[in-house]
Structure formats: C-alpha cells, structure tokens
Design a protein around this motif. Structure first.
Motif, mmCIF file in Angstrom:
data_model
loop_
_atom_site.group_PDB
_atom_site.id
_atom_site.type_symbol
_atom_site.label_atom_id
_atom_site.label_comp_id
_atom_site.label_asym_id
_atom_site.label_seq_id
_atom_site.Cartn_x
_atom_site.Cartn_y
_atom_site.Cartn_z
ATOM 1 N N LEU A 58 7.665 -27.580 4.730
ATOM 2 C CA LEU A 58 6.711 -27.594 3.625
ATOM 3 C C LEU A 58 7.376 -27.242 2.305
ATOM 4 N N PRO B 146 1.105 -29.960 -0.618
ATOM 5 C CA PRO B 146 1.921 -30.990 -1.276
ATOM 6 C C PRO B 146 1.097 -31.901 -2.189
ATOM 7 N N GLY C 280 1.764 -33.497 4.400
ATOM 8 C CA GLY C 280 1.306 -32.125 4.608
ATOM 9 C C GLY C 280 0.728 -31.913 5.992
ATOM 10 N N ASP D 56 -2.129 -24.874 3.904
ATOM 11 C CA ASP D 56 -0.792 -25.373 3.634
ATOM 12 C C ASP D 56 -0.690 -26.887 3.760
ATOM 13 N N GLN D 57 -1.547 -27.498 4.571
ATOM 14 C CA GLN D 57 -1.493 -28.946 4.752
ATOM 15 C C GLN D 57 -1.852 -29.699 3.474
ATOM 16 N N SER E 114 7.022 -29.833 -0.682
ATOM 17 C CA SER E 114 6.342 -29.365 -1.895
ATOM 18 C C SER E 114 7.219 -29.499 -3.132
ATOM 19 N N GLN F 226 3.709 -31.986 8.596
ATOM 20 C CA GLN F 226 4.902 -31.183 8.330
ATOM 21 C C GLN F 226 5.225 -30.215 9.469
#
Length: 532
Positions: free
Chosen positions: A434, A396, A496, A392-393, A438, A499
């Motif tokens: 996020l 973006p 990211g 997930d990091q 994003s 976040q």
C-alpha cells in the motif's frame, strides 16, 4: 501546551495545502507551513523566540547516533539534498546546451523532410515527446518549437499539437527513473531510505501517466477526437499554411518561461546528433553513475551484479556523477564539432541555473516543511491512526483525487509532491504494498491535476510551444484528461482492494482491469460518436 505527537502535528502541512489552494501560490504557502511548524515546536519545548529561530533555521536534537537536525539551513546543507540541487543545475545546463547548439532545430529540419502525412506528423511528435524524458521543461521547449512547423504543414491543429506536447511531457518524466522528477521524488523520502529504488518500485502503479500515453496513441492512430478538438481540426484543414500572430510569439514565450534560449536564434550548423548524443550520454552516464555509487565497480559483494548495485545506489551521488560526466562529454562533443564555442557553452551554465530556480525553491521549502513535521512527530501520530482501520483499500483512490485537486488548484506537481509524499511515506511501513501504490497514486494525481490546470507551467508552455491560445488548449484537452483520470481512479480502487495479495499480483490485476476499462471506454465513446 504540547503539539508533538498529536493531531496538531498535521496542521502545518494542512495549512500549507489550504493556503496553496486559496492563494494559488505554493512558495509562500510552504513557507507559512514551515513557520507554523517551528512555532508549534518551540511552544511544546518552551524554548521561546530564540528556540523558534534556531529550530526554523538549524536545530540539532539529541546526541550521537540519535541526533536529528531540522530547519532551513540544515535542509539546504544536507549532503543528499545538495547533490539533488547540483544535479538539477547540471540538467538545466544540458538543456540549454542542446538547444543552443541547434540539435533541436536540426531534428525539426529532418522531420520536415521525412514526415509525409498528418498521422505521421502526430506520431513523430509523440515519439519525440517520449524520447525527451529527462525533464518536462526540456520536453515542452524542444517538441513544441521543433514540431510546430511540421504539424502546421500537414494541417494538424495547434490545439492538437498542444495536447500531444502536454500528454508526453510530465507523464513520461514521472515514469522515467533517470529524470529531474525521479530525483525530486526521491528527495522527499525518509532519511536512510533509497528514494530512487522506491520511485522505481512505484513506476508500474503510475496508472494516469501510462494510460495518458496509451490513450494518446489510440487517438492518434484512430484519428478520432472529441467534438471541440474536431472543431479545431476542421478549421486547421482550411487554414492556409502561413504564419500568424499567435505562432510568431510562441518562441518568445518559450524563451521567457524556459531555458532562456529561443530556437530561432540558434545556429544552423547543428545536426540531429547534437540532440540525440547528449541525451544518450546523459542516460548512459547517469546509469553508470548510479551503479558506481552502489558499488558495481568496487570489488566485493555487489561487484558483477549490476541490478543489485543499481538498487543499492545513492541517487544523489550517482546522478551528480553521471550528469557531470555527461555535461563534460557534451561540451567536448559540441565544441570539437564547432557547433558552439566555449564561451557560449559556459553561458549556458547561467541559463541552466536560471531555468531550474523555481523547481529548486519548491524542493528546498518542501524539504524544510517535511523537517518541521518530522520534528512534531507527525509520522508516529498518523501511523497510529492507521493501525486497525479498514479504510486502507480506499486510500490509493482517495490520495489520487486529493493530489489531483491540489495540483489543479496550485498548478504545480512538485509542490504537491512536497506536501503529500512525505505524508504517504510516514503513514505506511517500509515494504508494504500500500505504501508503493499510494506514492504512485500521489504522483499520478499530481500529474493529472497539473495536466488539466490552466495555471500549470507545463500547460502554459505546451500552449506557447504549439502557438495556440491558452484557453483553447485547456478546454480542448480537458475531455481527454478527465476520461483517463476516471479510468485511473477506478484502477486505483482495484489496486487498493487487491494490495493484500502483494504488489505483483495487485499490479497484474490492476493493469488487466485498467487496459480492459480503457478499451471498453474508447470503443463506447466511438460507438456513441463522442469520439469521431
């Protein structure tokens, strides 16, 4: 065979994306994705051809509070969507009215008298570009036609003018909460969610838009440029101030690609107020319309709390109320001053509608594609994939690159929004940092790709407005855009990574990094003579 809730649910938007990249045509690509989604649904449900047609056009699943509707007719007739479409028609009419009345031409005459230097001409162009943030077409049309004579007089190259126009058109519109772009992005959000509030939350993380404007200011104030732009600037210094064939047809190009009204055909009775007053009326009316839809003028919990009312507003209703009020007041203002007669004012309704048809078509098709993917359970499937992942990091930054590439290949920001924003909305839970970052990355990447794409309508209009050759504009602007894009990409990596600490902390850290990166990059480019 069951396609619902599986990886097949992602195929329609992916096919639309790939077709858009290959064909460079977003309308047919979106429609193919819609048809494919309807085919998958009817196969999964075993409804046959009749079910396919029904789902493609208007299909309601479930009863009572659990009922959901899908299809083209449903998306066109949805109350929220209709409001956004009406708002866009009114906005197009306001643009046509302002130009027809001669307000833009009057500003050009005022600038010619008061701008005394080359830097002053560029600053005036930049400021006008920042002022006209309600629509990028309006921005390109007005800034290009108004400032071309002023910048030519001070030997600012046409290529530099095109860069100034292009870097303040889409970037300023995508960070303005009262604009056609805000309304469009809000329309791609989930049903029942305040899309405009989400758009406003995403504004601080739209790094490419902000950094483009900041970098442009540094370029103008320092009078530094990349080598190719310096070549055009040097040529402009030796050019005589006289018309040429390229400049002579610029207004004709603008007329063909925008509101259908050439500034050369406008009356000379208009004043600067005929540009400023409609813009002020539009902004003030839309803000008050949003507050009204949020209950600000209704006795109760939100009465007296303007910010709370604005956050709780219905963007579709509020923007229609505000824009319609502004339209009526603008017609009254212009006709009472006799700078435009009532018949010409009414003809602007047609011109405004015509100017907005391409954007409206993209919106309708994008809404319908989102409807098809929703019916296939794409949101549930993607959300399940995301749970437990450690990537997930990086998302973006990845979304920024994908969005940039798609917009570059297709030449449209709005088409990119329509494909990617619904996916971003579906992947991340409401309120997650996020999710906001994003969506910002998606918007920033779309603007970046649109900015450097040779087939982008905004890029083409910037070339036409400045009177320069399109190839010259694309090639000379590219180094600036790539520089800002690289800084924005690195900043999204930082956003990211941080976040998990919340949007405020992540925003502060990301902005600090981005500004330092921009300053370091600018000074390095100057020191190495890349900028001189």
């Amino acid at each position: 065979m069951n396609f619902i809730g599986t990886y097949w649910s992602l195929v329609p938007p992916l096919v639309a994306m790939l077709l858009a990249l290959v064909t460079k045509e977003v309308y047919s690509s979106l429609f193919v994705g819609i048809v494919l989604g309807a085919v998958f649904y009817c196969i999964s449900m075993g409804t046959g051809v009749e079910g396919f047609i029904s789902h493609l056009l208007d299909n309601t699943v479930g009863t009572g509070a659990d009922a959901q509707s899908f299809g083209l007719i449903h998306c066109i007739s949805d109350k929220w969507n209709v409001g956004i479409l009406i708002f866009m028609v009114i906005l197009g009419t306001l643009v046509a009215l302002t130009n027809k009345a001669g307000g833009s031409a009057a500003f050009g005459r005022w600038a010619a008298k008061h701008v005394k230097s080359k830097v002053g001409a560029q600053i005036a162009t930049l400021m006008l570009g920042l002022l006209i943030f309600i629509d990028d077409y309006f921005n390109c049309l007005t800034v290009g036609s108004v400032m071309r004579p002023v910048t030519k007089r001070h030997h600012v190259s046409r290529e530099k003018l095109a860069y100034l126009i292009d870097s303040t058109a889409a970037p300023v519109c995508v960070i303005a909460p009262i604009s056609s772009w805000a309304a469009a992005v809000a329309g791609f959000c989930a049903v029942g969610e305040n899309g405009l509030a989400l758009f406003c939350q995403a504004i601080p993380f739209n790094f490419y838009a902000f950094f483009s404007i900041i970098f442009l200011m540094l370029i103008v104030l320092s009078q530094k440029d990349f080598s190719l732009m310096r070549k055009y600037n040097l040529k402009a210094q030796t050019d005589k101030v006289e018309p040429d064939k390229v400049g002579e047809v610029a207004d004709a190009k603008m007329e063909a690609t925008s509101s259908g009204i050439s500034l050369k055909k406008l009356g000379k009775n208009g004043t600067v107020l005929d540009l400023v007053v409609p813009i002020v009326l539009f902004i003030a009316s839309c803000v008050m319309g949003m507050a009204y839809s949020g209950g600000f003028f209704t006795p109760g919990e939100t009465c007296g709390h303007f910010i709370d009312a604005f956050a709780a507003s219905n963007a579709s209703v509020g923007l229609v109320i505000g824009s319609l009020t502004a339209l009526l007041l603008t017609i009254g203002w212009l006709t009472s001053r006799r700078v435009i007669n009532f018949e010409d004012a009414m003809s602007c309704l047609i011109k405004g509608f015509e100017a907005m048809v391409p954007a409206m078509l993209i919106l309708v098709l994008a809404w319908t594609l989102k409807s098809m993917t929703d019916s296939l359970g794409a949101a549930t499937y993607v959300a399940g994939l995301m749970q437990g992942t450690n990537l997930d990091q990086l998302l973006p930054a990845v979304i920024f690159v994908v969005s940039c590439f798609l917009a570059f290949a297709t030449g449209t920001s709005w088409g990119t929004f329509g494909i990617l924003i619904p996916i971003c909305v579906a992947v991340f839970p409401v309120g997650a940092p996020l999710r906001i970052i994003s969506i910002s990355a998606c918007m920033a990447g779309a603007v970046c790709g649109d900015h450097i794409s040779p087939i982008s309508d905004t890029t083409i209009m910037a070339s036409a407005g400045s009177g320069c050759k399109h190839a010259n504009h694309v090639s000379s602007q590219l180094p600036y855009a790539i520089t800002v894009a690289a800084i924005a990409f690195a900043t999204y990596l930082v956003a990211g990574i941080t976040q998990h600490w919340g949007t405020l902390t992540s925003g502060v850290i990301s902005w600090t990094f981005g500004i330092l990166a921009m300053a370091t990059t600018f000074l390095t480019l100057v020191k190495t003579k890349k900028l001189a």
